[in-house]
Design a protein around this motif. Structure first.
Motif, PDB file in Angstrom:
ATOM      1  N   ASP A  55       3.567  22.347 -31.921  1.00  0.00           N
ATOM      2  CA  ASP A  55       4.438  22.767 -30.857  1.00  0.00           C
ATOM      3  C   ASP A  55       4.871  21.819 -29.798  1.00  0.00           C
ATOM      4  O   ASP A  55       5.604  22.360 -28.883  1.00  0.00           O
ATOM      5  N   ARG A  56       4.314  20.591 -29.899  1.00  0.00           N
ATOM      6  CA  ARG A  56       4.594  19.426 -28.902  1.00  0.00           C
ATOM      7  C   ARG A  56       4.453  18.320 -29.701  1.00  0.00           C
ATOM      8  O   ARG A  56       3.620  18.198 -30.513  1.00  0.00           O
ATOM      9  N   ASP A  57       4.955  17.208 -28.712  1.00  0.00           N
ATOM     10  CA  ASP A  57       4.556  15.866 -29.443  1.00  0.00           C
ATOM     11  C   ASP A  57       3.156  15.521 -29.207  1.00  0.00           C
ATOM     12  O   ASP A  57       2.336  15.668 -27.992  1.00  0.00           O
ATOM     13  N   MET A  58       2.427  15.071 -30.408  1.00  0.00           N
ATOM     14  CA  MET A  58       0.976  14.514 -30.113  1.00  0.00           C
ATOM     15  C   MET A  58       0.685  13.816 -31.341  1.00  0.00           C
ATOM     16  O   MET A  58       1.317  13.641 -32.313  1.00  0.00           O
ATOM     17  N   ALA A  59      -0.305  12.944 -31.276  1.00  0.00           N
ATOM     18  CA  ALA A  59      -0.745  12.070 -32.077  1.00  0.00           C
ATOM     19  C   ALA A  59      -1.871  12.867 -32.968  1.00  0.00           C
ATOM     20  O   ALA A  59      -2.658  14.035 -32.558  1.00  0.00           O
ATOM     21  N   PHE A  60      -2.006  12.573 -34.294  1.00  0.00           N
ATOM     22  CA  PHE A  60      -3.066  13.063 -35.092  1.00  0.00           C
ATOM     23  C   PHE A  60      -3.509  12.505 -36.165  1.00  0.00           C
ATOM     24  O   PHE A  60      -2.958  11.432 -36.265  1.00  0.00           O
ATOM     25  N   ALA A  61      -4.549  12.677 -36.743  1.00  0.00           N
ATOM     26  CA  ALA A  61      -5.188  12.001 -37.990  1.00  0.00           C
ATOM     27  C   ALA A  61      -5.685  12.831 -39.207  1.00  0.00           C
ATOM     28  O   ALA A  61      -6.117  13.808 -38.609  1.00  0.00           O
ATOM     29  N   LEU A  62      -5.655  12.214 -40.397  1.00  0.00           N
ATOM     30  CA  LEU A  62      -6.267  12.796 -41.440  1.00  0.00           C
ATOM     31  C   LEU A  62      -7.154  11.898 -41.943  1.00  0.00           C
ATOM     32  O   LEU A  62      -6.936  10.872 -42.078  1.00  0.00           O
TER      33      LEU A  62
END
Length: 327
Positions: free
Chosen positions: A65-72
């Motif tokens: 729902d907003r810009d963000m960094a993520f990791a898998l």
């Protein structure tokens, strides 16, 4: 925030667990693969105990729902965001409205989705981890469902793409078959209650992980391993990694949602540095136990810690280089 759109199986919010509540009979909960959760948080510049989502089954879909960094991190994965392929053990950037589709998990048993700043569910008894047995922690103490909204802590961390070498490569065990996981164990309290032939059978056998396995415990199938005479004990303290032998002789490995006490005889305990391997072993695959001395268990712990420290160093150096180039 992120919105869960579709989910298969008991996905849940987990951090590294709660470790100061044993005296109250409350188990640890926490990520089944703590190495993968730590790695994801390191990639994002989070506290390593920041909560993420543990995903044991796919497909799984959510919306940012907003810009963000993520990791898998964790299991091998086939995933896309906004039509772009996301590799495993990789930090990427989501924009508001982007859909993350996790389509397949070709290897491993659990995938971890971490986000910049962490999943911001309430702390319960010192942890954000979901405890299924007690139905507390995480989001309402239950597995995630379609329509769930997970708040995320705001983060000002760098959000450029970045990947690291998976733990399964760096910390690989030698001479391991494709469908078998070798885990190191130390002998436990009732080991001498089994005769020499039974002890040898325990070490030489490959143990199948049955469909009855879950976050509470892994129930194994193989030749019956029974003590010389029945061992009846009062319930006493146990921890994740303990291998108990019930009356049918089929071992049970206590996992992260295990109860804090039990009376079955204990033949061995998985060392802490290898418990994540058990967490990534798939149902139907096989485990083989390798006897390890206490000193070797400490050395394995040091090797795992060195791997985590290398990740911290690599990520820090890359971010420093990027900062220098942009200034």
């Amino acid at each position: 925030m992120i919105e869960i759109l579709s989910v298969t199986g008991p996905a849940s919010v987990q951090d590294l667990g709660r470790f100061d509540q044993y005296r109250f009979g409350i188990g640890t909960a926490g990520a089944m693969d703590d190495v993968a959760l730590r790695a994801g948080n390191i990639l994002l510049g989070n506290d390593e105990n920041a909560a993420g989502i543990e995903i044991p089954m796919v497909p799984f879909r959510l919306r940012f729902d907003r810009d963000m960094a993520f990791a898998l991190t964790g299991a091998g994965v086939e995933a896309e965001i906004d039509g772009r392929v996301i590799p495993p053990w990789w930090r990427s950037h989501a924009r508001a409205g982007d859909l993350l589709d996790i389509k397949a998990m070709p290897r491993g048993a659990r995938l971890y989705l971490t986000v910049g700043g962490g999943i911001d569910v309430p702390m319960v008894l010192g942890s954000r981890s979901t405890q299924f047995r007690g139905e507390f922690g995480g989001l309402h103490g239950r597995p995630l469902q379609p329509g769930d909204i997970l708040p995320c802590t705001a983060s000002a961390a760098t959000i450029g793409e970045l990947g690291v070498e998976p733990a399964e490569i760096t910390l690989a065990r030698p001479n391991t078959a494709a469908d078998e996981t070798i885990v190191r164990v130390v002998i436990a309290g009732e080991y001498d209650g089994f005769d020499a032939a039974t002890q040898a059978l325990f070490w030489s056998s490959s143990w199948k992980i049955t469909p009855q396995s879950n976050r509470y415990g892994y129930r194994l199938q193989g030749p019956a391993v029974k003590p010389r005479v029945p061992i009846e004990k009062r319930s006493h303290g146990i921890v994740p990694g303990v291998i108990q032998i019930p009356p049918n002789g089929q071992p049970i490995i206590q996992m992260r949602d295990a109860q804090t006490s039990g009376g079955y005889p204990k033949i061995a305990t998985v060392i802490r540095a290898d418990l994540w391997r058990v967490g990534q072993a798939r149902l139907g695959s096989k485990l083989r136990f390798e006897q390890t001395a206490y000193a070797e268990a400490l050395a394995a712990e040091a090797e795992m810690s060195a791997y985590i420290e290398r990740l911290r160093t690599i990520v820090r150096l890359i971010e420093e280089i990027r900062t220098c180039r942009s200034s």
